[in-house]
Design a protein around this motif. Structure first.
Motif, PDB file in Angstrom:
ATOM      1  N   TYR A   1       0.655  -0.960  -0.112  1.00 39.76           N
ATOM      2  CA  TYR A   1      -0.095  -0.185   0.241  1.00 39.76           C
ATOM      3  C   TYR A   1       0.735   1.197   0.302  1.00 39.76           C
ATOM      4  CZ  TYR A   1      -3.932  -2.817   1.308  1.00 39.76           C
ATOM      5  OH  TYR A   1      -4.793  -4.156   1.222  1.00 39.76           O
ATOM      6  N   PRO A   2       0.923   2.127  -0.546  1.00 40.36           N
ATOM      7  CA  PRO A   2       0.629   3.577  -0.521  1.00 40.36           C
ATOM      8  C   PRO A   2       1.168   3.815   0.663  1.00 40.36           C
ATOM      9  CG  PRO A   2      -0.640   3.879  -2.058  1.00 40.36           C
ATOM     10  CD  PRO A   2      -1.163   2.737  -1.901  1.00 40.36           C
ATOM     11  N   THR A   3       2.535   4.629   1.496  1.00 40.26           N
ATOM     12  CA  THR A   3       1.966   4.970   2.527  1.00 40.26           C
ATOM     13  C   THR A   3       1.248   6.626   2.887  1.00 40.26           C
ATOM     14  OG1 THR A   3       4.300   5.926   2.610  1.00 40.26           O
ATOM     15  CG2 THR A   3       4.361   3.614   3.206  1.00 40.26           C
TER      16      THR A   3
ATOM     17  N   THR B   1      -4.408   4.157  -3.136  1.00 38.94           N
ATOM     18  CA  THR B   1      -5.193   4.295  -2.289  1.00 38.94           C
ATOM     19  C   THR B   1      -4.575   3.403  -0.855  1.00 38.94           C
ATOM     20  OG1 THR B   1      -7.382   2.685  -2.614  1.00 38.94           O
ATOM     21  CG2 THR B   1      -7.611   5.144  -3.147  1.00 38.94           C
ATOM     22  N   PRO B   2      -4.027   4.583   0.127  1.00 36.90           N
ATOM     23  CA  PRO B   2      -3.267   3.499   1.489  1.00 36.90           C
ATOM     24  C   PRO B   2      -4.387   2.638   2.399  1.00 36.90           C
ATOM     25  CG  PRO B   2      -3.991   6.216   1.998  1.00 36.90           C
ATOM     26  CD  PRO B   2      -4.306   5.502   0.462  1.00 36.90           C
ATOM     27  N   LYS B   3      -3.292   1.957   3.148  1.00 37.04           N
ATOM     28  CA  LYS B   3      -4.566   0.821   3.517  1.00 37.04           C
ATOM     29  C   LYS B   3      -5.795   1.103   5.001  1.00 37.04           C
ATOM     30  CE  LYS B   3      -3.155  -3.332   5.452  1.00 37.04           C
ATOM     31  NZ  LYS B   3      -2.658  -4.622   5.780  1.00 37.04           N
TER      32      LYS B   3
END
Length: 189
Positions: free
Chosen positions: A65-67, A92-94
């Motif tokens: 995931y992006p951070t 999209t982030p987690k």
């Protein structure tokens, strides 16, 4: 399958499952599963989902995931969700619990490699470039640049680029596949 294959092997060994056991459950050969875990073969989306199910994980458990909430162009988290001749990234982030957005670039003929379902409610797809042939519950639709489509995530669907050029699409899935409460993926058919 480089990163995803390694994660599959990690989950399989943590659960003390043999290659033979997982291969039998997923209806693939032991050799194919070994190649997939080592990132040495392409895996269709439905087959990857069957392997995940056999290991007892959701396909979202393989995601990176992006951070941060801001993702610059080309800086999404590489996504290996199966398919052939596709390059995908998660945007999209987690921590996002309402929607999940994926960016997919397909070479000519590239696509999911078969039909599958997701454990989510809704999928929205928007064609940024080229065209997308998508079949949902047996009905095929051709989407061109600027076209979009919304359908139920549990409907059996597959997709591919029917053109001689590159195609690019955005997928929005709600709720997210891989979020802690929504990580189970349904079996591909």
């Amino acid at each position: 399958m480089g990163r995803a294959g390694a994660r599959l092997r990690e989950f399989r060994t943590q659960r003390r499952l043999s290659l033979t056991e997982v291969a039998a459950r997923a209806e693939v050969t032991k050799g194919f599963l070994s190649l997939a875990e080592r990132g040495m073969t392409n895996v269709s989306v439905p087959v990857l989902m069957r392997i995940c199910d056999a290991v007892g994980i959701g396909i979202g458990d393989l995601f990176e995931y992006p951070t941060a909430p801001i993702v610059r162009s080309g800086a999404g988290a590489p996504l290996e969700m199966g398919g052939h001749d596709v390059r995908e990234e998660l945007l999209t982030p987690k921590s996002e619990r309402h929607v999940q957005v994926m960016h997919t670039v397909m070479r000519p003929g590239g696509g999911s490699g078969g039909a599958y379902r997701l454990d989510a409610t809704t999928i929205f797809v928007y064609v940024l470039k080229g065209a997308l042939s998508i079949t949902v519950d047996g009905q095929t639709t051709l989407l061109d640049t600027g076209d979009s489509m919304t359908f139920g995530a549990t409907q059996l669907h597959d997709w591919h680029n029917p053109t001689d050029g590159e195609a690019e699409v955005l997928w929005t899935i709600a709720p997210p596949v891989g979020a802690e409460d929504f990580s189970a993926a349904l079996r591909g058919s």
